[in-house]
Design an enzyme around this catalytic site. Structure first.
Site, PDB file in Angstrom:
ATOM      1  N   GLU A   1      23.758   3.997  -7.534  1.00  0.00           N
ATOM      2  CA  GLU A   1      22.509   4.168  -7.063  1.00  0.00           C
ATOM      3  C   GLU A   1      21.439   3.867  -7.993  1.00  0.00           C
ATOM      4  O   GLU A   1      21.400   4.032  -9.276  1.00  0.00           O
ATOM      5  CB  GLU A   1      22.339   5.806  -6.943  1.00  0.00           C
TER       6      GLU A   1
ATOM      7  N   GLU B   1      10.597   7.205  -8.488  1.00  0.00           N
ATOM      8  CA  GLU B   1      10.665   8.805  -8.116  1.00  0.00           C
ATOM      9  C   GLU B   1       9.401   9.325  -8.684  1.00  0.00           C
ATOM     10  O   GLU B   1       8.917   9.143  -9.614  1.00  0.00           O
ATOM     11  CB  GLU B   1      11.895   9.503  -8.583  1.00  0.00           C
TER      12      GLU B   1
END
Length: 519
Positions: free
Chosen positions: A315, A320
């Site tokens: 990932e 974010e």
């Protein structure tokens, strides 16, 4: 509608690709690509300047000259503040369409580093903020973020030379005002300044999401992070953003009771539809105000997640926002990049890096970039406007023939798909009660995605016929070889040699970017 030239290349045999390349070269030779028009060169421009102390007035023009498109500033005294040495270029004859975006570019030369230069476009307020830059000694290429035309046009271009010292000389040349490349993706096949070619893009201009390229997730499983939302189709739409009027993919977070959850939102992926191995991926995103409790993200995962699970798929979190560490008033500037890997849930490894940026990334559109190759993963924000900026995230992904489970190189050399989502609550912001999600107390919040684009190195395009998503050989003769459609068909294989992926075609070795390896 998504444009996918990668799949087109993968379907054509190399002989056709060679003919196509010749035809493309002939077309480009006969019809060369035109450089962007410089609107500033057509304007009538005059200059005025003033300096501290006391803002002595625009008649004080003795310390700057404007001649033949070159501005030369001789700083008259030490500048202890941001606005103490200011030069204005007054323009007439510039018309900026509301249908387009524009960028301002110039080159600045200084013998000594200048800690702060502010450029304000069409703005005569001496105390207003603009785009800020730090100049290094020598030549500096400066470019402002893209802005929308319409109400701005004839007016003033202001340069504030903050914290300069008496005797500093700043020369400004090659002043350009051009339509932004962000309006139209470059589908010409020409490489950019870094040698990358656009191979896939989604501009979201069709009025509906292209379901051949994207999936809309529908679930309320909490994402493995105890998130509060139920992802559903009504959380995903195509709308115009309120600031620039661009058609955007919109993810909407709402506080409402739905399917046993207390809120809804949107999440889209390109899993099993649009995947790629290595390259540069970018997205222009306007994130909502996240404080407190929203958790938006732009990220990637290995397309083999259905077979190997997480985190073995690998990932890559490009950006974010919304972590609880930003609850100290910096949440609009606090963000991170991260990578996650490992053989199983209970053997999960990660590396994350968070920064507090020097400006807000929740005030409008910003461009987020991930550069991924066989050696590393790097992430940037507003890279075109800040070409000297270092990546806010970098991780090496070394490879070897005998890689331990802890080695990230075992997980980040396979096709990935893209994800965009707007999560609500959960472990990242540290909020698990909808009534504590203060970001939604005044109503729904939206995340706007203007476009998403994937680039690959120019010399890697011809390798699309080599099926880069096929498994890497284990080194035994029994492994099945990959073949393309050339007559006679050459044998094409992928192996790890000396810690790197090597593509072998008719006994000639190439690296993953298409460069021939000489033994």
């Amino acid at each position: 509608m998504a444009t996918n030239t990668t799949k087109l290349f993968s379907l054509l045999p190399p002989s056709v690709l060679r003919v196509g390349a010749v035809l493309l070269l002939l077309v480009l030779t006969i019809c060369p690509v035109q450089a962007a028009d410089n609107l500033f060169s057509a304007a009538t421009t005059t200059m005025s300047c003033w300096s501290m102390p006391g803002w002595q007035g625009e008649a004080n023009t003795t310390f700057a000259t404007w001649q033949n498109g070159t501005l030369v500033v001789n700083v008259p005294g030490n500048c202890g503040e941001q606005w103490q040495c200011q030069v204005k270029l007054h323009t007439q004859g510039i018309v900026l369409s509301a249908d387009h975006h524009y960028v301002f570019r110039c080159r600045m030369h200084t013998a000594r580093a200048i800690s702060m230069v502010t450029i304000k476009l069409f703005d005569d307020n001496p105390l207003s903020m603009g785009s800020q830059y730090s100049l290094q000694a020598g030549d500096n290429a400066v470019q402002t973020p893209a802005f929308q035309g319409g109400s701005v046009g004839n007016g003033i271009i202001v340069f504030d030379f903050g914290f300069a010292q008496q005797g500093d000389v700043i020369t400004v040349t090659d002043i350009r005002l051009e339509q932004s490349d962000a309006d139209t993706p470059d589908n010409s096949g020409n490489p950019d300044d870094e040698g990358y070619v656009l191979v896939w893009n989604e501009e979201f201009t069709d009025g509906a999401l292209d379901r051949n390229a994207w999936n809309i997730e529908v679930n309320g499983d909490g994402g493995g992070n105890n998130e509060l939302q139920y992802y559903c189709e009504k959380g995903v739409s195509i709308e115009r953003d309120p600031k620039e009027g661009k058609h955007c993919l919109v993810l909407t977070a709402r506080k409402e009771n739905y399917m046993g959850k207390t809120c809804t939102s949107g999440r889209v992926t390109t899993q099993d539809r649009t995947t790629f191995l290595y390259g540069k991926v970018e997205a222009r995103i306007w994130f909502p105000q996240t404080a407190n409790g929203l958790w938006p993200a732009f990220w990637m995962m290995g397309n083999d997640i259905s077979s190997v699970g997480w985190p073995a798929c690998g990932e890559t979190d490009i950006v974010e926002l919304g972590h609880s560490n930003g609850f100290n008033g910096t949440q609009d500037r606090y963000f991170n990049g991260a990578c996650h890997w490992g053989p199983s849930w209970d053997k999960h490894y990660q590396y994350a890096n968070s920064i507090t940026n020097d400006y807000s990334v929740e005030d409008g559109f910003h461009i987020w970039t991930c550069i991924w190759d066989e050696e590393k993963v790097e992430m940037y924000v507003d890279r075109a406007a800040r070409p000297r900026a270092a990546p806010y995230y970098r991780m090496s992904i070394p490879q070897s023939s005998d890689m331990a489970d802890t080695n990230p190189g075992k997980y980040f050399h396979k096709p990935n798909f893209l994800l965009l989502n707007l999560a609500i609550g959960g472990n990242f912001p540290g909020i698990w009660n909808i009534d504590q999600i203060t970001a939604l107390q005044s109503g729904e919040k939206k995340m706007y995605i203007d476009w998403v684009r994937i680039y690959q190195p120019e010399n890697a395009i011809n390798l699309q016929a080599l099926s880069p998503s096929d498994e890497i050989e284990g080194g035994t003769p029994s492994e099945e070889a990959v073949r393309d459609t050339t007559t006679p068909a050459p044998t094409v294989r992928k192996q790890i040699q000396n810690g790197k992926i090597v593509i072998i075609r008719d006994n000639t070795k190439y690296d993953v970017l298409g460069k021939r390896i000489n033994n």
